[in-house]
Structure formats: C-alpha cells, structure tokens
Design an enzyme around this catalytic site. Structure first.
Site, PDB file in Angstrom:
ATOM      1  CB  THR A  87      20.863  56.342 -15.711  1.00  0.00           C
ATOM      2  OG1 THR A  87      20.646  55.559 -14.600  1.00  0.00           O
ATOM      3  CG2 THR A  87      20.217  57.648 -15.576  1.00  0.00           C
ATOM      4  CG  ASP A  94      16.351  57.442 -17.544  1.00  0.00           C
ATOM      5  OD1 ASP A  94      17.388  57.890 -17.041  1.00  0.00           O
ATOM      6  OD2 ASP A  94      16.039  56.247 -17.489  1.00  0.00           O
ATOM      7  NE  ARG A 145      12.633  51.349 -18.289  1.00  0.00           N
ATOM      8  CZ  ARG A 145      12.442  50.840 -19.507  1.00  0.00           C
ATOM      9  NH1 ARG A 145      13.447  50.275 -20.152  1.00  0.00           N
ATOM     10  NH2 ARG A 145      11.269  50.893 -20.074  1.00  0.00           N
ATOM     11  CE  LYS A 167      17.113  56.685 -13.285  1.00  0.00           C
ATOM     12  NZ  LYS A 167      17.348  56.136 -14.613  1.00  0.00           N
ATOM     13  N   GLY A 170      24.401  54.582 -12.049  1.00  0.00           N
ATOM     14  CA  GLY A 170      25.176  53.510 -11.442  1.00  0.00           C
ATOM     15  C   GLY A 170      24.339  52.758 -10.429  1.00  0.00           C
ATOM     16  CB  SER A 198      23.224  52.329 -19.908  1.00  0.00           C
ATOM     17  OG  SER A 198      21.939  52.742 -19.523  1.00  0.00           O
ATOM     18  CG  ASP A 212      20.182  52.676 -22.652  1.00  0.00           C
ATOM     19  OD1 ASP A 212      20.649  51.537 -22.850  1.00  0.00           O
ATOM     20  OD2 ASP A 212      20.167  53.221 -21.542  1.00  0.00           O
ATOM     21  CB  SER A 229      17.282  55.205 -20.301  1.00  0.00           C
ATOM     22  OG  SER A 229      18.655  55.007 -20.361  1.00  0.00           O
TER      23      SER A 229
END
Lengths: 273, 141, 204
Positions: free
Chosen positions: A40, A56, A58, A72, A86, A168, A205, A208
């Site tokens: 994330t 985000d 995803r 999220k 996580g 991430s 990234d 995400s």
C-alpha cells in the site's frame, strides 16, 4: 494473583488447533498460501485546522491484483480514522476491534474519544502479539486537544509526526511530502499534497495502484472523499459486450421455485365488520 | 512436478494420531504449537500482575490486598453450574473488564463451540465445594 | 507445490440484475490424479444464500460443517435466516480466529438480500473480506478466471444471459488449468427460483 477460587467462564481468543498440522505440512515441503496484502501507499498530514489521511485502493495477493477498489481508510470513531497497510485481515480485524472498544468507552464516559486512547489501544494490542499481527497503521484524528497524527508499526512502536507515510509506497510518498510540506497548509493545499503523494505511490510502486481515497478531519467535522481521484480508468471496455452465439452444453437442469415469503402484519383490524 | 515436491503417502503404515504430529513430549507441551500460544495464555495474567505492582508502588501493599478480597468475594456470586454461565457482573465491574472488548469476546467463543459439552451439575457443585477436582466449566470435550 | 493446489478448484460468483450466479468446477483431485468428477464445492446455506469453498477439500468440508452449525444456532436464536452480509462477517470471524494456523480454504459467498439486492464476497484464508460489485473468483483457476470475467462481465445482466456469461467464463478458464475442470456446476438464483445446472466440459 492469589489462587483463590476465581473460576470465571473460559473465554475465546485465537485458536491454535491447526498450527501443528500446518507446521507438519510445511516441513514436508508444501508451500503454505500467502495472505492478502494491502501492499500500500498510505499517508497522513496535519494542516492548519485538522488532519488529512490518504490511501490508494489496490489489494494484492502475491503478484495478482485481487481488488482494484478496496477501502483502506477505516473508521475508528466519528472524529478518528485510521489507514491500514500490511496483511489485509489483520488491519481490518484490529481496526474493527479497537473501534468497537472506543464505542464502548464512549458509552461509558459520554465523551468524544481521544486519539491517544485509540493509539494506546492499538499499540497495546500489537505489542502483545509481538509483530505476528502484521498491521502498519497511520492514525489521525481531531479531539479536544487538537489535531493528532500517529504512525504505528507492526511491533507496537509509534511515532507522532506532522506528516507520515506507510506501506510499500511510503518512500515515493515521503519524497513528495519532504519536498512540498510546510506548516499551516490550507485545506485545498493539503488535499492536493496528499493526492500528489498517493499518486506518486500509485505510479512508482507496483504494490499500490488504482484510485485515491482521501479523508479530511477537522474540529467537529469530517469529509470522507471515497475515490476522490480516479487516475486509472478502465480503457478496454467493449461497448457491446460479449455475446455467445453457441450456447453452453447443459447436462442437467434443476429448477427449485422459492417459497413465497409471507409477511405477517401484526395489530391489523382485519375482521371488523 | 518434481518428485520431492509431492507429499508422501503414508497410508497403512503404523500410525497414531499423536505420532502423526510429533512424539508427545514435555517440550511440545510447554512450547505449544505456535510461539504465540503461551504468550496469549499468559498475557492477561502478566497484565494483572503489572497493574498490581503499580498499585503496590503507588498506594502500598494494603490497597491491592483489599482489592483482592473484593475480587474473591465477588467471584463467589455465581449461578449453579449448568446451562447458563455466570455473568460475573460485579467482578467485571471491579476489574474494569466490563468496558473491555477484545478478540476473546467474539472469536472462538466456547459457548458457540460445536464441541460444547453441557456442564454436569453434580460434578460442578462437587468441584465448587471442594469435593472433586477439575474445572467447574469443562466447556470442551 | 502449494497446499491450495492439492485438490484443485475453480469458483466464480457474478452479479446480475436482481440475481446472482455462483459456479464451480466438478473435479476433486489428489495432485495430478483425479479422484471424483462430481464433487460439490458449492453448498446452500439457505434458499437465498450460497457458499463455495475452494482450496484444500478436507478443510472446506470441516469449515462448511462449522458454518452450518453456526447458521443453525443463529436460526434457533433469532428465528430468521442470516443476511448475506452477516454471514460474510461470520465466515470472516471463523477464519480469523485461526489466524496463526489457518484453514487452507478460500470461500466465495453469494446471496440475495431481503430487498433482492445481490451480494457477493470472497476472502483469503484468514478472512480478509473483499466485497465486489461485479464478480469474485477463487481457486487454482483464479488467475484465468479474473481475465475471463474481466472481459465478459456486463452490468445488469438478466438471469439467462448471466448463466451464459458465467458458464463461458468458467469453462474457458478451467480449460487453462489442469487442476480443475470436468464440467461445471452453476447456480442461478433469482428472487423466485433457484436454477441449478450441470455443464458439460472437457474431460481431460
């Protein structure tokens, strides 16, 4: 504790029944399945009259994107929200449990929840599980002592910061914050900076992606902007859709009609003449 | 698929449920099947001990001792063992667990367990008055 | 080898207009050997609620029995059927209580609410819910099912069109997965009836 006859009914909790079997399977060289991660970019910052959180949308399971538009930013209390990164199950279970605990606490005290209360409950829980509960959180809210922003690591350590990133894509997002953040941002500037940070995570990234969710919390007011920005719309839609001229071969069809659901209206005066 | 990746079939060999997992030993009893297992069991007790130590340091030894008496008295208010478990309202109010909410309240609740065994009233009363050994609420088979 | 690939499975649920479809393959295997070709992976909880359990078959059957038990307990206590959302939370809680030693099982839940609104949901093996508005997939053929459904899905399909779409998506996906297949089992649930169909598929 003295060993008096306090035999309270036993309580539940995590069940470890299958651990030994699963260990045995793992020792035999079987790969155990991976869990769904939020992989994330989640961010938060303090602006002039409150806190802005961003995330985000995803969710990934290994290299597969299993949800293109997940949520999220979790509700904790009317004035507190929390972004989770996580293992998806852990972040959800932990935030749900703590938000129930806060609600119970509000019933008990009759006051607005404080951000530090939420922080303490979260870090106590995570510390108790020694990092096995993999939840990295960004907690933000406004209470009677002003706006607060905290990050909580899976092992239970916490930070108190004016701007924070996790997940991430945290490096990509932090780059935007480091270059553009200043004290006393207005609401629009704040939202724009959060969107920039999340977009930087989305595009740099691979964990995400998809859309940007934003949550603005100010004193006595909150604004949850679900899918605030949709930078990755679907471009490959067939306008007519697919039609299948040759039907699938059916071997057997069984049709079960459902019973009519009868509604009973109580207290009617039907038999009056 | 490589041969070593297969799970070897062990049908027919001498096996026992215990042998399938491990030789039942002291180590597996103490360590548990997961590093967290013992931790979960002892977490509540550790927390209580810490709270008690804080109280001792703040108010002296008499105060927590008085609280222990309260607890012992309140823990005696119980229903006879049977279908309905004791609610322990007084005890929960004193310990503060009344306003607590955690995983233990909705995950793996023994009252909703499919291996739930209704308590034996006779045995339960014997346990309570100290004639017999064992837990008063054997909720699992 | 991953443990979820031990038995092989393919599961998909799709939303239509006031109806939903849930479909699975029919193969039960032990790694590359086929054991049964009429395996039931989808089970009925009540008339308007279905659950499909992919992954390790032994765990799915255990989990199914526990779910039926809990649902019956709920029916006795509340004198009504569970709403799909409630049931999804129950499954999620049951899976999460085994967080550190999970069932190797990925459920797909599909149901109609009291207002005839379809609800579909999937989870990973420790109960992270994924609520989707269009379709959800699970099992060893999951990856190819994602692709097929993503291309074939249209919003607001009528029951007959939904059946055709879900069957085509399932059959084309299991043909690319050697661990699942041997035809399909499709349930189409509308407010008035349940249509259960068995599909003919490749037998290799």
């Amino acid at each position: 504790m003295s060993n008096s006859a306090i035999d309270v009914p036993s309580r539940g909790g995590f069940s470890f029944d299958l651990c030994r079997r699963n260990d045995m399977l793992a020792k035999k060289g079987v790969n155990l399945p991976s869990f769904r991660k939020t992989g994330t970019t989640i961010v938060g910052l303090i602006f002039q009259d409150g806190v802005i959180l961003g995330a985000d949308t995803r969710a990934t399971e290994g290299p597969i994107v299993c949800d293109k538009n997940c949520e999220k930013i979790h509700y904790m209390a009317p004035n507190i929200y929390c972004c989770g990164a996580g293992t998806a199950a852990d972040t959800e279970a932990v935030t749900d449990m703590v938000s129930s605990q806060l609600q119970l606490h509000r019933y008990h005290t009759g006051r607005e929840s404080r951000v530090v209360t939420a922080l303490t409950l979260l870090k106590k829980h995570l510390f108790n599980y020694q990092g096995y509960v993999q939840a990295a959180l960004v907690l933000g809210g406004v209470d009677c002592t002003g706006p607060h922003l905290h990050t909580i690591y899976p092992h239970g350590s916490t930070d108190t910061l004016p701007f924070a990133t996790m997940g991430s894509g945290s490096l990509a997002a932090m780059a935007m914050f480091e270059s553009k953040y200043k004290e006393g941002l207005t609401k629009d500037e704040g939202i724009q900076l959060v969107v920039d940070a999340i977009c930087s995570g989305i595009f740099n990234d691979l964990g995400s992606g998809s859309n940007v969710d934003v949550c603005v919390i100010t004193k006595g007011h909150k604004e949850y902007l679900r899918n605030h920005l949709l930078p990755n719309p679907r471009t490959f839609v067939n306008a007519k859709g697919y039609s299948f001229p040759k039907k699938t071969e059916v071997l057997l069809t069984k049709i079960t009609p459902l019973r009519e659901r009868v509604e009973v209206v109580e207290g009617g005066d039907a038999m009056e003449e | 698929m490589a041969a070593q990746n297969k799970i070897s079939h062990q049908v027919g060999e001498f096996q026992n449920d215990v042998f399938r997992f491990d030789i039942h030993g002291v180590k597996s009893d103490i360590v548990g099947s997961h590093p967290l297992e013992t931790l979960c069991q002892s977490a509540k007790q550790r927390e209580e001990e810490m709270k008690r130590r804080i109280l001792v340091n703040t108010y002296g030894t008499a105060f927590p001792m008085k609280m222990d008496f309260d607890r012992q008295i309140l823990s005696r208010f119980q229903r006879p063992t049977g279908a309905i478990p004791s609610s322990m309202l007084g005890l929960e109010a004193v310990t503060g667990s009344l306003e607590d909410f955690g995983f233990e309240h909705y995950l793996n609740d023994p009252r909703e367990s499919e291996s739930f065994r209704p308590a034996d009233l006779h045995h339960g009363m014997e346990v309570r008055i100290g004639l017999s050994k064992g837990p008063a609420h054997p909720s699992f088979i | 080898m991953s443990i979820t690939e031990y038995n092989g499975s393919a599961l998909v649920a799709m939303v239509g207009k006031n109806c939903f479809a849930i479909a699975s393959d029919r193969r039960l295997g032990v790694q590359l050997q086929t054991i049964a070709t009429d395996f039931q992976r989808i089970s009925k909880i009540h008339d308007r609620l279905f659950i499909g359990l992919s992954g390790l078959a032994t765990d799915s059957q255990t989990l199914y029995q526990r779910l039926v038990f809990r649902h019956k307990l709920y029916q006795l206590r509340e004198e009504r059927d569970m709403k799909p959302e409630t049931f999804a939370s129950l499954v999620s809680a049951l899976l999460y209580e085994k967080r550190f030693g999970p069932y190797f099982c990925q459920p797909v839940i599909a149901g109609l609410s009291d207002e005839d609104k379809p609800f579909i949901c999937t989870m990973d093996s420790i109960g992270a819910k994924e609520l989707a508005k269009d379709f959800v997939v699970a099992g060893t053929a999951g990856e190819s099912l994602y692709g097929a459904c993503e291309a074939m899905f249209k919003p607001d399909m009528e029951p007959d069109e939904l059946f055709e779409t879900v069957s085509q998506a399932l059959l084309s996906s299991v043909d690319r997965d050697c661990l699942s297949g041997w035809g399909g089992h499709v349930y189409i649930v509308t407010p008035t009836e349940i249509k259960e169909r068995i599909l003919k598929g490749r037998m290799d």
